[in-house]
Each structure stands twice: as C-alpha cells, then as structure tokens.
Enzyme design. Structure first.
Site, short mmCIF file in Angstrom:
data_model
loop_
_atom_site.label_atom_id
_atom_site.label_comp_id
_atom_site.label_asym_id
_atom_site.label_seq_id
_atom_site.Cartn_x
_atom_site.Cartn_y
_atom_site.Cartn_z
N ASP A 18 39.35 31.05 43.38
CA ASP A 18 37.99 31.17 42.88
C ASP A 18 37.43 32.57 43.13
OD1 ASP A 18 35.35 29.90 42.04
OD2 ASP A 18 34.84 30.63 44.04
N GLU B 38 40.39 33.48 39.03
CA GLU B 38 39.11 33.72 38.39
C GLU B 38 38.68 35.10 38.85
OE1 GLU B 38 34.53 32.08 38.03
OE2 GLU B 38 35.63 31.80 39.89
#
Length: 604
Positions: free
Chosen positions: A255, A288
C-alpha cells in the site's frame, strides 16, 4: 530451500519452548509476562531483549517495559481479542496443509478480485464464497489488510500489529484453511500489506523504540517510519516472509509506497523476498505508488496499480473533474490513448500542483499494469461510497468493462462489481470515543474543497465512520447476484472472463503494446502484438456520437462487441458508448470468416 531468519516476535523452538525477542533500544529493562501468571526478566543483548521460555501455541503473553508499561508484542502472530490485549504464541508448524503441491500460477494468468474479509463474514465467509469466484473466472483474491486493528471493524488501513491477522476475522488456522481451499480451486491469494504507516491506536513502539520513526520527516499519519535503520527494514521483511512462507500466500500488494521515504528499501525488500522464497513458487509483488516509479517494475515487482488508467476512465465515464480528476480532465482523449499505449499517463509530466510526476513506462509489458474501474480506495474514499453503477451510464460502463477484461493489462475487480451491486462501500472504523470524533470530523473536512461539500450542513450528512450502521450498509448480499436485475451484468463478466481465459491469456507472455490512436472525442483504438504474432485490437467509444473506424475492421475476427450492429460493422462505424475487440489472424482463409464469427459474438 528458503533462506529465512526470524528475529522479531515469538518463535516456537519445539519441545515446549518458545524464543521471545523484542527490539527496545529505549527500555531500561523488559519482562516477559504470561497470562497464566509467570513474569520473567528478559536478557539484554545490546538493543534487544530476548528469552527462551516454556510456552507453546496458544499461550498468552505480553511485555512489561521498565516495570510499569504492559505492551503487546509488535510482532505477535495473533492477539487475544484486540490490539491492547494479550499476544498469543502461534506455532505455524502445527497446521496440516491439504494442498501441498501448490506452486501458484504465472502472473499473466492473474484476474484479481479485491475483497474485505470482514464484510464477507470473516475468513470462513470468504471460504464459503470461493466456488462462486472460481465460476466467475477469478484466478486470485486480494484480501484487504488483515493486520490487527483497534475495535471490531475497520476498513483495514489502521492496522497496528502487522503480524497478527485481526481476531474479528478468525484464527490463523482459519486463514490458512481459506488459503488452502483457494489453492485447491486454483485460486491464488494475495494480501494487501501496509508498510507506510501504523494506525492511530494500538502502536506502542514510540514507548520503547522511538528510533523506529524519523521525527524530521512527517507524513499524513505522523512521523515517517525510518527505513534507514536495519532493524526497521528487518521487521517489515520478516512480516512479508511470514505471509509468503507461513501462510503460503501467492503475493503481496504494498500500500502507498510513495509514503516510504527510502526508495532503496523497496528494491532491497523485493530482492530479499525473492531470495528467501523457493524458486519453484510463483510469487507476485504489486505496488500502489503515486510516484509512478517505473524503475521498480524491473526491480523485483510484477506490477503497479494503474491509478492513471482508472482516473482517466472514471473522468470519461462520470464527467467528474475535481480533486485528482482535475489532472485528467484536460485533453482527456489524448490521455486515454497514452494510457492504453504506454501504461502511465504521467511519466514526468507536471501535475496541477506544478510538480513533475512519474517515469517513462512505454517500454514495460502491459502486464506491468493492474487496471480497475473500481477498488477500495476509489469507492471507499468517496464521501458516500458510491459505486460506478450509480455514477455512470450502464452502456458506457459496459463498454469500459470490455476494455477492462479483454485488454492485456491485469484486471482487478472490486467485490460486488461483477453483478452491479448498489450497496455503498463506506469508510468505517471502531475507535474509542475521542479518536472516533476526531476521525469523523477530519474525514468530513477532507471534502471541504469539493464544491458539493462546501457547506457545513452538507458535510454533516457524510456517514460517521464509527457508526455501526456505516459498516452494516457496506455489507454485500451475494444472493443479490441471482436476481433478474443483476443477472445480465453477471453474465457479461462471466462471458468476458471466459473469453480472456481462452483467447487472451495463452497469448499474453511476451505481449507488447503496438500503439493507440484517437478515433474521435472520447474514442480510441488500441493495439497490442501478442506472442503468436497476432494483433489484439480494442476500439472503445465513450462519447454519445458515432465515429468512423480507421483502419477498417474487415479481415479480422471479432472476439466481442458491445452495441455494434452488423450494419455498423460492415460500414466501419463505432456507435456511441460501444466497444469492439478483434483479433487479427495470420491466414487469409481464417480472415474471410470474420463476419460469420462476428455474428456469433455480437450481443445486439
């Protein structure tokens, strides 16, 4: 053979003993306390405190810092109830795996289904739904973060104890059973991990290991994690290897790595992970990354979530142009063509903030980019959690779905998308009252810059993240997919994924982009050269008006058409809100069959 060292946490040693280790450079002394009553002094070894004691799987323990502060193990394999409670010893060697011959699947076969375990009834609920996902055509599920969080519900990105699957979802063995069942069905399991910050409640590291953070570098979540320290790097790499080796997951999604200040750490972590995992296993690492760092995609990472691709398609489908969509609203058709031909739109280009973003990406294979129309961020970060079914015209959304599921990029679906679920996916938490109020007010203020929310009375209508009703509104009813109103969309996804499996996936390894050109406003033709020398072409028109096709379609086999009639096909007209996917053939005798193949594929 794997190469792995476990330093943090409680590691069972066999014969009824467990080694406990805590990095606590700021502590004068540390005691190991068992819930059953024993409190034992730990041995100091430079900045570490260690002790091997009689303990087995399931035993509850915690650390006492300086004889006054009880804290959970930051590397606990499980927690008793919550982040502030006792940690539990986990013996990973006791689980009996059924699918021992599983080695994973190659990356090009990946079709990802992102889901939230809590909204599906925990690990057992996800396990129950696996056959439905296999029938849909999904080859990988991606579990939103499992890290132990405060309270009984959380959307996942407030984890405080990264090694412990949240107790509200189930036990470690129940998670392993889920993974085991998925593998038996040929489904990979990915886990979303958050290494860029800790949640606002339940992280005690500052009390005994302040060097874990950099006070000179601030992030939206506070002081940045100090990835320049070897112990910090080791902590996160051990966590990654726990998921991959102890739980046998097939990959990790990292993330918001743009919030990790030390970019060298990311390349080093990928290298260490791949060195530690047996070479015969397929392991996939996904990013990401707001920075669009294409370099990382040739340094051990398989792919990146392509926010650029989502953002341009979302703008074209909905007309939204505020916030980060402002970077995609000008010259939108050109940006659509660039995304389809080169992956990233921003490759060093200047954003609305006047700063360059991204690196050149045109040299990367299409499978380096994970494409989605919806995901947890793009739905959950909306004030009211609306899905695209509520924001875009049905015909336009279906045209974009053809692109999503038949392009050579790796597709990602968000839970419920496949049948057009209308329940929102809201941002939800279960914080203590004071923190809950701050989170609620902070979230509502985040939307003040949007014209619709520039009034206090409108912002007050944004659901309270801490309200139980906010969580309950986000629950999906999977039986809904069988209702007549949803069967058509579900059939579309099944048909397109079956076509992907048959026609696209076998030809994907070695595929390269062959360019894209503009057909008209919001209309683009994109091409990819497949590994057998054939060419995949997808023409998509997200405008209301028709456009003329150039070059012509004649001589190619149609894989799928959306809102393109026989007459349109014969006259090379791409109607408004339509899409057509075609495959170029080698031989003329095959090419002459194109109109007949077209008729069998045509859905009008």
């Amino acid at each position: 053979m794997s190469m792995r060292t476990q330093h943090f946490g409680a590691v069972t040693q066999g014969k009824g003993y467990t080694r406990f280790s805590l990095w606590a450079p700021d502590a004068r002394d540390v005691h190991l306390q068992f819930r059953k009553g024993d409190t034992l002094p730990m041995e100091r070894r430079q900045e570490w405190f260690e002790l091997t004691a009689a303990a087995t799987g399931g035993d509850a323990y915690r650390f006492i810092i300086n004889n006054e502060l009880p804290v959970p193990d930051p590397a606990a394999g499980a927690q008793h109830h919550d982040v502030h409670n006792w940690s539990l010893v986990v013996d990973h060697s006791t689980y009996q795996w059924n699918c021992n011959d599983w080695r994973g699947r190659p990356w090009h076969e990946t079709v990802i289904y992102e889901l939230h375990a809590g909204l599906m009834g925990g690990f057992s609920g996800v396990t129950k739904h696996l056959p439905l996902l296999m029938e849909l055509g999904v080859t990988a599920i991606e579990l939103m973060p499992l890290h132990e969080f405060p309270g009984s519900r959380n959307w996942g990105y407030d984890g405080a104890l990264l090694f412990a699957p949240d107790a509200s979802y189930g036990t470690p063995d129940e998670l392993k059973h889920l993974i085991d069942c998925a593998h038996e069905l040929g489904i990979m399991v990915f886990v979303d991990v958050v290494y860029n910050h800790f949640g606002p409640d339940g992280n005690y590291l500052n009390n005994y290991a302040s060097h874990f953070f950099r006070p000179d570098v601030h992030t939206p979540w506070g002081a940045a994690i100090d990835f320049q320290r070897n112990e910090v790097r080791e902590f996160f790499i051990e966590n990654a290897l726990m998921w991959l080796l102890d739980y046998r997951v097939d990959g990790l999604r990292f993330d918001a790595v743009h919030a990790i200040q030390d970019a060298d750490f990311l390349a080093a972590m990928a290298a260490q992970i791949r060195a530690a995992v047996p070479a015969e296993r397929h392991i996939h690492l996904m990013l990401e990354n707001e920075n669009n760092s294409a370099t990382l995609l040739s340094q051990g990472y398989n792919a990146q979530w392509n926010d650029d691709g989502h953002n341009i398609l979302h703008h074209l489908l909905t007309g939204e142009h505020e916030g980060y969509y402002a970077d995609f609203s000008e010259r939108a058709t050109e940006k659509l063509a660039r995304f389809l031909s080169e992956g990233f739109i921003y490759q060093g280009d200047t954003t609305r903030h006047g700063k360059p973003r991204g690196e050149p990406s045109g040299h990367l294979p299409p499978t380096s980019f994970i494409l989605f129309l919806q995901n947890h961020d793009q739905v959950g970060n909306r004030a009211f959690g609306e899905r695209l079914t509520q924001l875009a015209r049905k015909e336009a959304l279906e045209a974009a779905t053809v692109l999503l599921l038949l392009s050579p990029m790796v597709p990602l679906l968000f839970m419920g998308e496949e049948w057009g679920a209308e329940q929102p996916f809201l941002y939800f938490t279960d914080h203590k009252p004071e923190l809950a109020t701050a989170v609620r007010d902070g979230r509502r203020n985040e939307f003040a810059a949007f014209s619709f929310f520039n009034r206090d009375d409108v912002r007050e209508q944004i659901p309270d993240p801490n309200a139980l009703e906010t969580f309950n509104q986000s629950r999906l009813d999977f039986a809904e997919c069988l209702q007549p109103a949803h069967r058509e969309r579900l059939s579309l996804y099944r048909e397109l994924l079956a076509l992907r499996k048959k026609e696209i996936i076998p030809r994907l390894p070695g595929t390269v982009a062959a360019g894209a050109h503009i057909l008209g406003d919001k209309a683009v033709s994109a091409r990819w050269l497949l590994n057998d020398g054939r060419e995949l072409r997808i023409d998509i028109n997200l405008s209301e008006g028709a456009v003329t096709i150039n070059p012509a379609w004649n001589g190619h086999r149609v894989l799928y058409s959306h809102r393109v009639s026989d007459d349109d096909y014969q006259h090379n007209i791409l109607p408004g809100l339509s899409a057509l996917a075609i495959l170029e053939h080698h031989h003329q005798d095959e090419a002459t069959q194109a109109p007949e193949s077209y008729a069998s594929a045509n859905d009008d």
